[in-house]
Write an enzyme that holds these catalytic residues in place. Structure first.
Site, PDB file in Angstrom:
ATOM      1  CG  ASP A  30      -0.135  -0.040   2.546  1.00 15.91           C
ATOM      2  OD1 ASP A  30      -0.493   0.717   3.470  1.00 15.91           O
ATOM      3  OD2 ASP A  30       0.830  -0.824   2.655  1.00 15.91           O
ATOM      4  CE  LYS A 142      -0.608   1.185   6.878  1.00 16.72           C
ATOM      5  NZ  LYS A 142       0.354   0.457   6.083  1.00 16.72           N
ATOM      6  CD  GLU A 183       1.231   0.054  10.623  1.00 14.84           C
ATOM      7  OE1 GLU A 183       0.377   0.000   9.721  1.00 14.84           O
ATOM      8  OE2 GLU A 183       2.452   0.165  10.388  1.00 14.84           O
ATOM      9  CD  GLU A 185       6.616   1.723  12.135  1.00 16.33           C
ATOM     10  OE1 GLU A 185       5.834   1.905  11.192  1.00 16.33           O
ATOM     11  OE2 GLU A 185       7.829   1.433  11.967  1.00 16.33           O
ATOM     12  CE  LYS A 225       2.013  -3.293   9.096  1.00 14.54           C
ATOM     13  NZ  LYS A 225       1.804  -3.233   7.637  1.00 14.54           N
ATOM     14  CB  SER A 295       1.163  -6.829   8.119  1.00 12.48           C
ATOM     15  OG  SER A 295       0.731  -5.854   7.182  1.00 12.48           O
ATOM     16  CE1 TYR A 358       4.873   2.784   6.901  1.00  9.03           C
ATOM     17  CE2 TYR A 358       4.210   1.754   4.882  1.00  9.03           C
ATOM     18  CZ  TYR A 358       4.627   1.642   6.173  1.00  9.03           C
ATOM     19  OH  TYR A 358       4.791   0.410   6.738  1.00  9.03           O
TER      20      TYR A 358
END
Lengths: 358, 358
Positions: A30, A142, A183, A185, A225, A295, A358
């Site tokens: 993604d 997500k 998620e 992170e 995640k 993932s 990202y």
């Protein structure tokens, strides 16, 4: 029940459980247009729609890959793309028993008054977008929240904002038939040791599950995640067994058994590192009331990208590299990986990019 | 780790795990002087120290009963009492492999501005008291928080106060070598159905575990003593299987796997009801990463008390009644209780007292 009653209740539970099928995991494909541009640039490929399409087709048509995957996360553009012969990607995936997922967040913005901490955007009109994605075939979503470790970080504000943003996103997804991947992170950047990472991870996950409870999210219809618990990027490495112990202990202390599966992010680990760590976790004989899978984005695609380099004649070689990583990670979810996957160029290469966006 | 690093770390973990030994559970014999007075009054026994001592000696010397117990919760007076022949109760219990526990809260007080909701007292000087109890042989503690279900209850204020009171008590215990039993009892009083009880239980437990995380409590060194999830006292009964499913699901959604054991309170259920429900809970198929046992007061002692009636010549009969219930509950922790134990007088009698205060 503290969860709201969604009309998609049974479907959410079934899809979340399916994603956690032992032997399978998620390909995170993604990357936003900007991010995939950097990847393509690194192999001297132009960042145009046809190339982005060709890359994803390479991945999705790799023979045997679908046996190792229960889901693929897509960027919006990709959800509506097709193979060169005209088959929609969403259909291709579904026929292969792979659930299409969709990235729904709109990136991070800085929180004023903090030292570079961020919150994630994307709640505006999220309900309608989710509905649209469901119609297009998506069955999970997500949303990436990002926290960092520093002298005064993560702050209580950053933890709260990110946890409650995740919870709001999660319930909106469930209202519209999408299983939300939660998620949070915690970036690996920094000189801190594994104990610090463990303490922060436990604090962050506890806040997330409180927020999910407050927002009436159906835990059986979610996935987590998280980062693995590791030393910081500027700290000495430890063995996969140590990472496994610290990671599972953090999860035992915070993640309710109602959550069907935990799908780790790779966060800059090399392909081989990520696989070995996941394998070590699945070998550990301790209480683990959720399946432990992957993932992975970079950690599944790195050597594939290098092998491809944008050239048609390299597609088979690239697909061979891809299936090798898929199989390795599939075995890692069963704790049977022997570390013997043909190491392609780049498989041991660290994928750490400082303060990764990202 | 998010928990504090105490000198009793390993011992707390070992003791908490021991209490959760399959086939064993806790006898809650910690009735305050006032409360035990009501029990004695119901069998026409005077509430004097020698009678309170005699009752507890009857319980602790019941042949064959101690093998089914991993712990006994005591009131402060009892911790320092001895058998008629001069053996300290604490020694008697320890020799039989039963950990002595101690009630450390100081009862409830009303929260101003609420509709009869309460918070629990007992934090003042708690550290020194715990240290003293540890020296006297105690190895675990208990603190009862109380919530109720009503049109506007439990309020966010009462949930927060009770959860954070429990967390503060828990960490002080751990600093002083006592495994804290975390008891957030949601009273059964009311006309609400089982779904309401489930929703409230999940909300309360989520708040408790957030508070415990905030207070750096070592979850592996704690126990949880919750209510089972049932319809309200003025609502139609349901089968043990329904109670079991709702109860296990609530725990799956909120109680981290790091917690070694859940020891249910009986809360007014009859002796037989409590055993049958516990048995059904242990038969539920699904993820149960904690052992599921009992911490019963009334539901272990009711028929024993009636059989004794305060008379020496009834001691043997009374002890046999206790053995019957202890064995029944032991089997219930293994899911093997057939429901055929000789029902002592009173075993099926509801022990519900509206708005119960210890």
């Amino acid at each position: 029940m503290s969860s709201f009653k969604s009309k998609y209740q049974e479907e959410l539970i079934a899809n979340a459980a399916y994603i956690g099928t032992p032997g399978k995991g998620i390909l995170a494909a993604d990357e936003s247009t900007g991010t995939i541009g950097k990847r393509l640039a690194s192999i001297s490929v132009e960042n145009v729609e046809t190339n982005r399409r060709a890359l994803r087709e390479l991945l999705f048509t790799t023979p045997g890959a679908f046996e190792c995957l229960s889901g693929v996360i897509l960027f919006e553009e990709t959800l509506y793309q097709k193979t060169a012969s005209g088959k929609p990607f969403a259909e291709l995936l579904k026929e292969g028993g792979v659930l299409p997922g969709i990235k729904v967040d709109k990136g991070t913005v800085e929180i004023a008054g903090t030292n570079g901490e961020t919150t994630t955007q994307g709640l505006d009109g999220l309900g309608q977008r989710c509905q649209k994605y469901y119609e297009a075939g998506a069955r999970f979503a997500k949303w990436r929240a990002v926290l960092k470790i520093g002298p005064n970080e993560p702050s209580e504000l950053a933890i709260h904002e990110n946890a409650y943003g995740l919870a709001r996103y999660a319930v909106i997804c469930q209202e519209n038939g999408l299983v939300p991947i939660v998620e949070p992170e915690i970036l690996v950047d920094g000189p801190h040791d594994i104990n610090k990472c463990a303490a922060v991870t436990e604090r962050v996950l506890a806040a997330c599950y409180k927020a999910l409870n407050d927002h009436h999210v159906l835990l059986e219809g979610t996935l987590l995640k998280p980062n693995m618990v590791t030393p910081g990027s500027e700290s000495p490495k430890v063995t996969p067994e140590v990472i496994a112990q610290y990671t599972i202990r953090a999860l035992q202390r915070t993640v309710p058994a109602a959550v069907p599966a935990i799908v780790f992010l790779s966060g800059g680990q090399s392909e081989e590192e990520a696989t070995l760590n996941l394998n070590a976790m699945n070998k550990l004989q301790v209480k683990k009331p959720w399946s432990l899978s992957f993932s992975f984005g970079r950690a599944l695609q790195q050597s594939t990208l290098k092998a491809w380099s944008g050239k048609d004649e390299n597609v088979k070689k690239a697909q061979d590299a891809f299936i090798a990583r898929c199989k390795a990670n599939s075995q890692a979810t069963l704790g049977t990986y022997k570390g013997d996957a043909t190491l392609s160029e780049g498989a041991s290469e660290s994928l750490h990019v400082k303060d990764y966006k990202y």
